[in-house]
Write an enzyme that holds these catalytic residues in place. Structure first.
Site, PDB file in Angstrom:
ATOM      1  N   CYS A  61     -20.094  47.979 -20.398  1.00 15.70           N
ATOM      2  CA  CYS A  61     -20.512  46.906 -21.292  1.00 15.70           C
ATOM      3  C   CYS A  61     -21.856  47.287 -21.922  1.00 15.70           C
ATOM      4  O   CYS A  61     -22.799  47.620 -21.198  1.00 15.70           O
ATOM      5  CB  CYS A  61     -20.656  45.610 -20.504  1.00 15.70           C
ATOM      6  SG  CYS A  61     -21.442  44.329 -21.458  1.00 15.70           S
TER       7      CYS A  61
ATOM      8  N   CYS B  31     -16.635  40.205 -24.361  1.00 16.25           N
ATOM      9  CA  CYS B  31     -17.147  40.385 -23.007  1.00 16.25           C
ATOM     10  C   CYS B  31     -16.011  40.989 -22.190  1.00 16.25           C
ATOM     11  O   CYS B  31     -14.863  40.542 -22.291  1.00 16.25           O
ATOM     12  CB  CYS B  31     -17.576  39.020 -22.461  1.00 16.25           C
ATOM     13  SG  CYS B  31     -17.781  38.969 -20.692  1.00 16.25           S
TER      14      CYS B  31
ATOM     15  N   TYR C  84     -12.854  18.066  -2.003  1.00 16.75           N
ATOM     16  CA  TYR C  84     -13.332  18.773  -3.194  1.00 16.75           C
ATOM     17  C   TYR C  84     -12.104  19.331  -3.928  1.00 16.75           C
ATOM     18  O   TYR C  84     -11.996  20.525  -4.178  1.00 16.75           O
ATOM     19  CB  TYR C  84     -14.285  19.919  -2.835  1.00 16.75           C
ATOM     20  CG  TYR C  84     -15.426  19.518  -1.926  1.00 16.75           C
ATOM     21  CD1 TYR C  84     -16.628  19.055  -2.465  1.00 16.75           C
ATOM     22  CD2 TYR C  84     -15.311  19.594  -0.535  1.00 16.75           C
ATOM     23  CE1 TYR C  84     -17.683  18.691  -1.637  1.00 16.75           C
ATOM     24  CE2 TYR C  84     -16.359  19.232   0.287  1.00 16.75           C
ATOM     25  CZ  TYR C  84     -17.539  18.784  -0.255  1.00 16.75           C
ATOM     26  OH  TYR C  84     -18.586  18.431   0.563  1.00 16.75           O
TER      27      TYR C  84
ATOM     28  N   GLN D 114     -10.219  26.900 -11.541  1.00 17.28           N
ATOM     29  CA  GLN D 114     -10.607  28.257 -11.136  1.00 17.28           C
ATOM     30  C   GLN D 114     -10.526  29.190 -12.339  1.00 17.28           C
ATOM     31  O   GLN D 114      -9.560  29.130 -13.099  1.00 17.28           O
ATOM     32  CB  GLN D 114      -9.664  28.752 -10.035  1.00 17.28           C
ATOM     33  CG  GLN D 114      -9.703  27.925  -8.761  1.00 17.28           C
ATOM     34  CD  GLN D 114     -10.928  28.212  -7.899  1.00 17.28           C
ATOM     35  OE1 GLN D 114     -11.731  29.096  -8.203  1.00 17.28           O
ATOM     36  NE2 GLN D 114     -11.083  27.455  -6.836  1.00 17.28           N
TER      37      GLN D 114
ATOM     38  N   GLU E 278     -12.323  13.848  -4.684  1.00 15.51           N
ATOM     39  CA  GLU E 278     -13.034  14.624  -5.715  1.00 15.51           C
ATOM     40  C   GLU E 278     -14.014  13.699  -6.432  1.00 15.51           C
ATOM     41  O   GLU E 278     -13.704  12.543  -6.700  1.00 15.51           O
ATOM     42  CB  GLU E 278     -11.993  15.213  -6.687  1.00 15.51           C
ATOM     43  CG  GLU E 278     -12.498  15.659  -8.044  1.00 15.51           C
ATOM     44  CD  GLU E 278     -13.475  16.824  -8.001  1.00 15.51           C
ATOM     45  OE1 GLU E 278     -13.232  17.802  -7.273  1.00 15.51           O
ATOM     46  OE2 GLU E 278     -14.507  16.736  -8.706  1.00 15.51           O
TER      47      GLU E 278
ATOM     48  N   CYS F 253     -17.317  29.644  -2.294  1.00 17.75           N
ATOM     49  CA  CYS F 253     -17.771  30.652  -3.259  1.00 17.75           C
ATOM     50  C   CYS F 253     -19.196  31.073  -2.939  1.00 17.75           C
ATOM     51  O   CYS F 253     -19.865  31.711  -3.746  1.00 17.75           O
ATOM     52  CB  CYS F 253     -17.671  30.101  -4.683  1.00 17.75           C
ATOM     53  SG  CYS F 253     -18.502  28.532  -4.891  1.00 17.75           S
TER      54      CYS F 253
ATOM     55  N   CYS G  81     -23.104  40.234 -15.081  1.00  8.26           N
ATOM     56  CA  CYS G  81     -22.335  41.139 -14.218  1.00  8.26           C
ATOM     57  C   CYS G  81     -23.309  42.021 -13.438  1.00  8.26           C
ATOM     58  O   CYS G  81     -23.594  43.154 -13.822  1.00  8.26           O
ATOM     59  CB  CYS G  81     -21.401  42.004 -15.061  1.00  8.26           C
ATOM     60  SG  CYS G  81     -20.061  41.067 -15.796  1.00  8.26           S
TER      61      CYS G  81
HETATM   62  N1  SAH Z   1     -10.307  22.929  -4.883  1.00  8.72           N
HETATM   63  C1  SAH Z   1     -10.453  22.905  -6.309  1.00  8.72           C
HETATM   64  C2  SAH Z   1     -11.895  22.684  -6.777  1.00  8.72           C
HETATM   65  C3  SAH Z   1     -12.948  23.524  -6.136  1.00  8.72           C
HETATM   66  S1  SAH Z   1     -14.515  23.539  -6.958  1.00  8.72           S
HETATM   67  C4  SAH Z   1      -9.864  24.140  -6.939  1.00  8.72           C
HETATM   68  O1  SAH Z   1      -9.561  25.112  -6.255  1.00  8.72           O
HETATM   69  O2  SAH Z   1      -9.690  24.161  -8.164  1.00  8.72           O
HETATM   70  C5  SAH Z   1     -15.392  22.278  -6.191  1.00  8.72           C
HETATM   71  C6  SAH Z   1     -15.040  20.892  -6.656  1.00  8.72           C
HETATM   72  O3  SAH Z   1     -15.870  19.990  -5.933  1.00  8.72           O
HETATM   73  C7  SAH Z   1     -15.268  20.593  -8.138  1.00  8.72           C
HETATM   74  O4  SAH Z   1     -14.094  20.041  -8.682  1.00  8.72           O
HETATM   75  C8  SAH Z   1     -16.400  19.552  -8.142  1.00  8.72           C
HETATM   76  O5  SAH Z   1     -16.267  18.601  -9.187  1.00  8.72           O
HETATM   77  C9  SAH Z   1     -16.225  18.917  -6.792  1.00  8.72           C
HETATM   78  N2  SAH Z   1     -17.410  18.289  -6.182  1.00  8.72           N
HETATM   79  C10 SAH Z   1     -18.717  18.671  -6.289  1.00  8.72           C
HETATM   80  N3  SAH Z   1     -19.487  17.896  -5.517  1.00  8.72           N
HETATM   81  C11 SAH Z   1     -18.661  17.005  -4.904  1.00  8.72           C
HETATM   82  C12 SAH Z   1     -18.869  15.947  -3.986  1.00  8.72           C
HETATM   83  N4  SAH Z   1     -20.085  15.658  -3.535  1.00  8.72           N
HETATM   84  N5  SAH Z   1     -17.806  15.249  -3.543  1.00  8.72           N
HETATM   85  C13 SAH Z   1     -16.550  15.542  -3.976  1.00  8.72           C
HETATM   86  N6  SAH Z   1     -16.295  16.530  -4.869  1.00  8.72           N
HETATM   87  C14 SAH Z   1     -17.337  17.250  -5.318  1.00  8.72           C
END
Ligand code: SAH
Length: 398
Positions: free
Chosen positions: A3, A86, A239, A210, A260, A335, A12
């Protein structure tokens, strides 16, 4: 592939390493932080670690000579690295961003000027559902007034007919948040749909999705394998975003409870349950920590807990309640192995053991490491009430 702007961009961080060396670096990171809990499996990398991102985001500014520049936002310098493509982004998405820049010139559409607080466009976000080919364009602008709106939309669609929806997001806050609360749909329905692990998902502009769909399938398959569902289980998906993991698990579970915080994501998740004909899943729009505390207070039990928190990890309240929920298995996707290690410590003290640790490379060329950890409840140990100091310095980052 090299890049030309990787030093300036700094997105990156591992770009100067070969892909094999990058994987080794991530394996070592996961091992350094997590091997005290158990064996770290070999990281699952990508065969072709380029153009994997399904989301491209560009900031727009006007240079002193009047030329419109688009590129990658640099939070550290508050500047922008001008670039048309990119290596980790989807090529089509990058082409759309360049096309928007050309159309702005043609229709004399301005960029937002931070110093005067005037002008129009701040950011463009393009999301492409790799399986269905559907594309969403989000124009994040300071005002709702897009000059030559109809002609602009018409020409953009004519050049890129794969665009399914165009959303004008009003980002009028002083702070540099990319998206604001208000939205005007300029074309389509305001969402796109993608397919993951044989399930169809609706994605709106502000819902988390994702960014590497190929590796997401690898990650989700591992998570589902770890959960070892037989059809009898009560599952919690904490989440849950737009409900992806919970809905994939719902096929093999008795029922799923998903929580969520993001309102738009929960709206998507409810529609996603309908699209996938899942009648055994319920979504709650709440803070996951508070929700889990309530579940624990009500004496609710679960068999499997999926948790996939943001980089900050889970709160102490969440983890304490997770212990009370007494799930026989916890699948913790993270992550950020640093906060995951901190949280695992609490779960292990509370009567769980770590059985499996699987790193997956979701973000090639960047330093970020994703891990999926399976914990199981030790049968011999009763749940012991442990006093946690909620002001722990490592949690507040002070
Ligand atoms: N499991 C999902 C999302 C993971 S990312 C997937 O794989 O796509 C993390 C997620 O947590 C996001 O959607 C974000 O909006 C949510 N989040 C962040 N803080 C939070 C909280 N305090 N309570 C509930 N959800 C939350």
């Amino acid at each position: 592939m090299k890049c030309p702007v990787y030093k300036k961009c700094s997105g990156c961080q591992l770009h100067n390493l070969s892909y094999e060396e990058q994987l080794e670096f991530k394996q070592n990171t996961a091992q350094r932080l997590l091997s005290k809990f158990g064996k770290v499996e070999e990281i699952k990398g990508m065969y072709y670690p380029y153009n994997y991102r399904n989301k491209a985001q560009a900031r727009f500014i006007t240079a002193r000579n009047g030329k419109i520049i688009s590129g990658i936002y640099q939070s550290t310098t508050n500047g922008i690295v001008s670039t048309d493509s990119c290596l980790i982004e989807d090529k089509k998405s990058d082409e759309i961003i360049v096309c928007i820049r050309e159309l702005m010139k043609k229709f004399k559409i301005s960029t937002y000027d931070e110093s005067t607080g005037t002008g129009f466009l701040r950011h463009v976000l393009v999301r492409r559902a790799f399986k269905t080919g559907e594309i969403m364009v989000v124009l994040a602008a300071f005002t709702p007034i897009l000059p030559h709106k109809n002609d602009f939309v018409h020409l953009l669609l004519q050049t890129h007919p794969q665009i399914k929806t165009i959303v004008l997001n009003i980002a009028d806050g002083k702070e540099n948040l990319v998206l604001g609360d208000r939205e005007i749909i300029l074309h389509g329905d305001g969402y796109i749909e993608d397919v993951l692990c044989g399930h169809r998902f609706r994605i709106s502009s502000k819902s988390f999705y994702q960014i590497n769909p190929q590796q997401t399938e690898v990650l989700y398959k591992k998570a589902i394998e770890y959960a070892n569902l037989t059809g009898k289980e009560t599952v919690v998906d904490a989440y849950c975003g737009i409900g992806t993991i919970g809905l994939i698990a719902a096929d093999k579970a008795h029922n799923v409870i998903a929580v969520e915080l993001n309102k738009q994501a929960v709206k998507d998740a409810i529609v996603n349950a309908k699209i996938n004909k899942a009648k055994n899943i319920r979504f709650y729009n709440e803070d996951a920590g508070e929700f889990m505390v309530k579940m624990a207070q009500e004496g609710m039990k679960a068999d499997v807990l999926f948790m996939d928190p943001p980089r900050a990890g889970a709160s102490v309240e969440f983890l304490r309640s997770a212990l009370k929920l007494s799930a026989s298995r916890i699948v913790y996707i993270s992550c950020n192995p640093q906060t995951q290690a901190r949280d695992l410590e609490i779960l292990v003290k509370g009567g769980y053991k770590v059985d499996m640790i699987q790193p997956v490379d979701m973000f090639p060329h960047t330093k970020h490491v994703e891990t999926c950890v399976l914990l199981s409840k030790l049968k011999s140990t009763q749940y012991i009430e442990i006093e946690f100091n909620t002001d722990e310095c490592c949690r507040t980052g002070k």
